[in-house]
Motif scaffolding. Structure first.
Motif, short mmCIF file in Angstrom:
data_model
loop_
_atom_site.label_atom_id
_atom_site.label_comp_id
_atom_site.label_asym_id
_atom_site.label_seq_id
_atom_site.Cartn_x
_atom_site.Cartn_y
_atom_site.Cartn_z
N ARG A 62 -6.53 -22.41 -12.78
CA ARG A 62 -7.07 -21.72 -13.95
C ARG A 62 -8.55 -22.06 -14.14
O ARG A 62 -9.37 -21.18 -14.43
CB ARG A 62 -6.28 -22.12 -15.21
N LEU A 63 -8.91 -23.32 -13.93
CA LEU A 63 -10.33 -23.70 -14.05
C LEU A 63 -11.16 -23.05 -12.95
O LEU A 63 -12.23 -22.49 -13.23
CB LEU A 63 -10.48 -25.22 -14.00
N ALA A 64 -10.68 -23.09 -11.72
CA ALA A 64 -11.41 -22.47 -10.60
C ALA A 64 -11.61 -20.98 -10.85
O ALA A 64 -12.72 -20.46 -10.69
CB ALA A 64 -10.67 -22.71 -9.29
N ASP A 65 -10.54 -20.30 -11.27
CA ASP A 65 -10.64 -18.87 -11.54
C ASP A 65 -11.59 -18.60 -12.71
O ASP A 65 -12.36 -17.64 -12.68
CB ASP A 65 -9.27 -18.28 -11.85
N GLY A 66 -11.54 -19.45 -13.73
CA GLY A 66 -12.41 -19.28 -14.89
C GLY A 66 -13.89 -19.49 -14.55
O GLY A 66 -14.75 -18.73 -15.02
N LEU A 67 -14.17 -20.49 -13.73
CA LEU A 67 -15.57 -20.72 -13.32
C LEU A 67 -16.06 -19.56 -12.46
O LEU A 67 -17.21 -19.10 -12.63
CB LEU A 67 -15.69 -22.04 -12.57
N ALA A 74 -21.80 -13.20 -15.04
CA ALA A 74 -23.25 -13.38 -15.14
C ALA A 74 -23.97 -12.81 -13.93
O ALA A 74 -25.19 -12.93 -13.81
CB ALA A 74 -23.58 -14.87 -15.29
N ASN A 75 -23.21 -12.22 -12.99
CA ASN A 75 -23.76 -11.63 -11.77
C ASN A 75 -24.52 -12.67 -10.94
O ASN A 75 -25.59 -12.40 -10.40
CB ASN A 75 -24.65 -10.42 -12.10
N ILE A 76 -23.93 -13.86 -10.86
CA ILE A 76 -24.53 -14.96 -10.09
C ILE A 76 -23.73 -15.13 -8.81
O ILE A 76 -22.51 -15.33 -8.86
CB ILE A 76 -24.52 -16.27 -10.91
N PRO A 77 -24.39 -15.07 -7.64
CA PRO A 77 -23.68 -15.30 -6.38
C PRO A 77 -23.04 -16.70 -6.40
O PRO A 77 -23.70 -17.68 -6.78
CB PRO A 77 -24.77 -15.22 -5.32
N HIS A 78 -21.80 -16.78 -6.00
CA HIS A 78 -21.09 -18.05 -6.10
C HIS A 78 -19.92 -18.10 -5.11
O HIS A 78 -19.48 -17.08 -4.59
CB HIS A 78 -20.55 -18.25 -7.52
N GLN A 79 -19.45 -19.30 -4.91
CA GLN A 79 -18.25 -19.58 -4.13
C GLN A 79 -17.50 -20.70 -4.85
O GLN A 79 -18.13 -21.56 -5.47
CB GLN A 79 -18.60 -20.06 -2.71
N ILE A 80 -16.21 -20.67 -4.75
CA ILE A 80 -15.39 -21.78 -5.25
C ILE A 80 -14.69 -22.39 -4.05
O ILE A 80 -14.04 -21.68 -3.28
CB ILE A 80 -14.32 -21.31 -6.26
N ASN A 92 -23.96 -19.88 -4.13
CA ASN A 92 -24.26 -19.45 -2.77
C ASN A 92 -23.51 -18.14 -2.54
O ASN A 92 -22.35 -18.02 -2.93
CB ASN A 92 -23.78 -20.53 -1.79
N SER A 93 -24.14 -17.18 -1.93
CA SER A 93 -23.46 -15.90 -1.69
C SER A 93 -22.55 -15.94 -0.47
O SER A 93 -21.73 -15.05 -0.28
CB SER A 93 -24.49 -14.77 -1.55
N ASN A 94 -22.65 -16.98 0.35
CA ASN A 94 -21.81 -17.10 1.55
C ASN A 94 -20.77 -18.19 1.37
O ASN A 94 -21.04 -19.20 0.71
CB ASN A 94 -22.67 -17.45 2.77
N PRO A 95 -19.59 -18.02 1.97
CA PRO A 95 -18.60 -19.09 1.90
C PRO A 95 -19.18 -20.40 2.44
O PRO A 95 -19.79 -20.43 3.51
CB PRO A 95 -17.47 -18.58 2.81
N LYS A 103 -26.81 -25.88 2.64
CA LYS A 103 -28.25 -26.08 2.41
C LYS A 103 -28.86 -24.88 1.69
O LYS A 103 -29.94 -24.99 1.13
CB LYS A 103 -28.98 -26.35 3.72
N ASN A 104 -28.15 -23.75 1.71
CA ASN A 104 -28.65 -22.55 1.03
C ASN A 104 -28.15 -22.42 -0.41
O ASN A 104 -28.41 -21.40 -1.06
CB ASN A 104 -28.26 -21.30 1.83
N ASN A 105 -27.45 -23.43 -0.91
CA ASN A 105 -27.00 -23.41 -2.30
C ASN A 105 -28.22 -23.36 -3.22
O ASN A 105 -29.27 -23.94 -2.91
CB ASN A 105 -26.21 -24.67 -2.65
N ASP A 106 -28.06 -22.71 -4.35
CA ASP A 106 -29.13 -22.67 -5.36
C ASP A 106 -29.01 -23.92 -6.22
O ASP A 106 -28.33 -23.94 -7.25
CB ASP A 106 -29.00 -21.41 -6.20
N THR A 107 -29.65 -25.00 -5.76
CA THR A 107 -29.54 -26.28 -6.45
C THR A 107 -30.31 -26.29 -7.78
O THR A 107 -29.94 -27.05 -8.68
CB THR A 107 -30.02 -27.44 -5.55
#
Length: 159
Positions: A62-67, A74-80, A92-95, A103-107
């Protein structure tokens, strides 16, 4: 049981090099500590009596799905990334399957997210490269509050 404890093992010929059988001395502040061992045994007994894992799997999902939903809204590229009750929201837009991809994460965005969540009373791991852990003591309200805070923070960050 909430106390620091660890164990190690290996093939017989390796373990026989460790004292008292062999010449390699191994010790630590909490090695064999009776309080830590008692806490561990008590926790194992509790787990036998009341299996926390099905509910833990449910609230972690539930937390993973909620995040993920908050980031998507928010239209933010992401991965869980999730394994059991450990999970990480990567920006990050890639798995994220390796350090090279990570290294391509938006830190910078993660830093905003971390501080925004902290300002709302949610203390997450402070690095984009760490996992958060859901515990059996987290309530449905804790999960809902965390998701609501994430929605607010990520919508604000996307502006």
């Amino acid at each position: 049981g909430g106390m620091p404890v660890g164990a190690y093992g290996g093939r017989k010929e390796i373990m026989e090099t460790v004292s008292p059988v062999g010449p390699v001395y191994q010790a630590g502040t909490l090695s064999g500590n009776p309080v830590a061992m008692s806490c561990g045994i008590a926790m194992l007994e509790l787990i036998k009596q009341q299996n926390p894992y099905p509910r833990l799997a449910e609230i972690s999902k539930r937390l993973a799905d909620g995040l993920a939903g908050a980031a998507a809204a928010a239209n933010i590229p992401h991965q869980i990334a999730q394994v059991g009750s450990m999970l990480t929201l990567f920006f990050n837009s890639n798995p994220v399957t390796s350090y090279a991809v990570s290294k391509n994460n938006d830190t910078k965005l993660f830093s905003q997210f971390f501080h925004g969540m902290l300002n709302r009373g949610i203390y997450l791991p402070c690095s984009q490269f760490e996992a958060l852990f859901v515990s059996a003591l987290h309530t449905d309200e804790d999960i809902a509050m965390t998701i609501a805070a994430a929605e607010e923070v990520l919508l604000s960050a996307a502006k």
